[in-house]
Design an enzyme around this catalytic site. Structure first.
Site, mmCIF file in Angstrom:
data_model
loop_
_atom_site.group_PDB
_atom_site.id
_atom_site.type_symbol
_atom_site.label_atom_id
_atom_site.label_comp_id
_atom_site.label_asym_id
_atom_site.label_seq_id
_atom_site.Cartn_x
_atom_site.Cartn_y
_atom_site.Cartn_z
ATOM 1 N N HIS A 55 1.063 -1.537 -0.097
ATOM 2 C CA HIS A 55 -0.516 -0.039 0.213
ATOM 3 C C HIS A 55 1.040 0.888 0.213
ATOM 4 C CE1 HIS A 55 -3.124 3.323 1.291
ATOM 5 N NE2 HIS A 55 -3.129 2.264 0.598
ATOM 6 N N GLU B 270 -3.791 1.987 -7.439
ATOM 7 C CA GLU B 270 -3.307 2.868 -6.829
ATOM 8 C C GLU B 270 -3.207 4.193 -6.706
ATOM 9 O OE1 GLU B 270 -3.065 1.924 -2.105
ATOM 10 O OE2 GLU B 270 -0.821 1.640 -2.669
ATOM 11 N N GLY C 195 -6.539 9.603 -0.498
ATOM 12 C CA GLY C 195 -6.348 10.467 1.161
ATOM 13 C C GLY C 195 -6.479 11.897 0.480
ATOM 14 N N SER D 89 -9.117 7.662 -3.638
ATOM 15 C CA SER D 89 -10.017 8.430 -3.390
ATOM 16 C C SER D 89 -11.362 8.224 -4.280
ATOM 17 C CB SER D 89 -9.924 9.899 -3.886
ATOM 18 O OG SER D 89 -9.137 10.147 -3.504
#
Length: 252
Positions: free
Chosen positions: A93, A165, A171, A210
């Site tokens: 991540h 991602e 975020g 997001s």
């Protein structure tokens, strides 16, 4: 009809009350979605006790150590995760890459230990803002996948979820353009299948970055998207339930 994958990443948030509320609302009503809940590791065993009878909910860990045992204070091993019925592990991540300085060499070790223990990895890949602006997104994503294949072999991607991602979107409230998401996920899919046609339908691609109550429908309908990885919105239970209900109706 394929089952959609919904990964709910609590990150460093949540408590027993919130988790219990989640399970109470989700239960076993949604047959067309595989819900992967990733609470802080502290709450995994609590989650396990709540979901024993619900087949559509699976436990997902936010991390795994590269060792199975030893003097590694503060870490958790894959064997420990298996012992409490964990099925999936998020690896690479962007927040762990940024805050814990995890590089591809460490990520590969985590993928290999995950596979060895018959857990399923959710491998996160994606470009940063500079790379995105330089239109290097495809190149960066393929480079990351290629590293894992080169150091092992193509079968490392079998029974694996690849989470695209974009780092610049995590975020920030900035979601990648639909055309961009489609272009990158198509590129990932094509690259893997061109290497080994036998891998078709043996890996999944999901999107994270997001995701909100307005954009998820258009994303999930994209041809090469099998699911969503949701972070910040995870704590908004009411919106998550709406998303689950709507995803359950959509055919992909």
């Amino acid at each position: 009809m394929k089952k959609k994958i919904l990964v709910l990443n609590f990150k460093l948030n949540g408590n027993k009350k919130i988790i219990k509320k989640y399970i109470k609302k989700i239960k076993n009503k949604y047959k067309n979605i595989k819900i992967l809940i990733s609470p802080p590791i502290l709450y995994i065993f609590y989650l396990y006790k709540l979901i024993k009878k619900y087949n559509n909910i699976k436990i997902t860990s936010q991390n795994i150590d590269i060792h199975t045992k030893g003097p590694y204070t503060g870490e958790i091993s894959g064997k420990m995760l298996k012992d409490i019925n964990t099925k999936y592990v998020i690896i690479g991540h962007s927040e762990r890459k940024i805050y814990h300085k995890e590089k591809n060499k460490i990520l590969l070790k985590k993928i290999l230990i995950t596979k060895k223990l018959q857990l399923k990895p959710i491998i996160c890949i994606g470009e940063n803002l500079k790379e995105y602006n330089l239109k290097k997104s495809k190149k960066i994503c393929i480079k990351q996948i290629k590293y894992f294949i080169k150091k092992n072999n193509i079968k490392i991607l079998e029974n694996t979820i690849i989470a695209y991602e974009p780092i610049w979107s995590i975020g920030t409230g900035k979601t990648a353009d639909i055309k961009h998401i489609n272009k990158i996920t198509k590129c990932i899919n094509k690259y893997i299948i061109n290497l080994n046609k036998n891998l078709k339908n043996k890996f999944k691609i999901i999107y994270g970055g997001s995701i909100n109550e307005k954009n998820y429908i258009n994303i999930i309908k994209l041809k090469y998207i099998d699911g969503l990885l949701i972070g910040k919105l995870t704590l908004d239970i009411n919106n998550i339930i709406k998303i689950i209900k709507n995803l359950n109706k959509i055919k992909i």
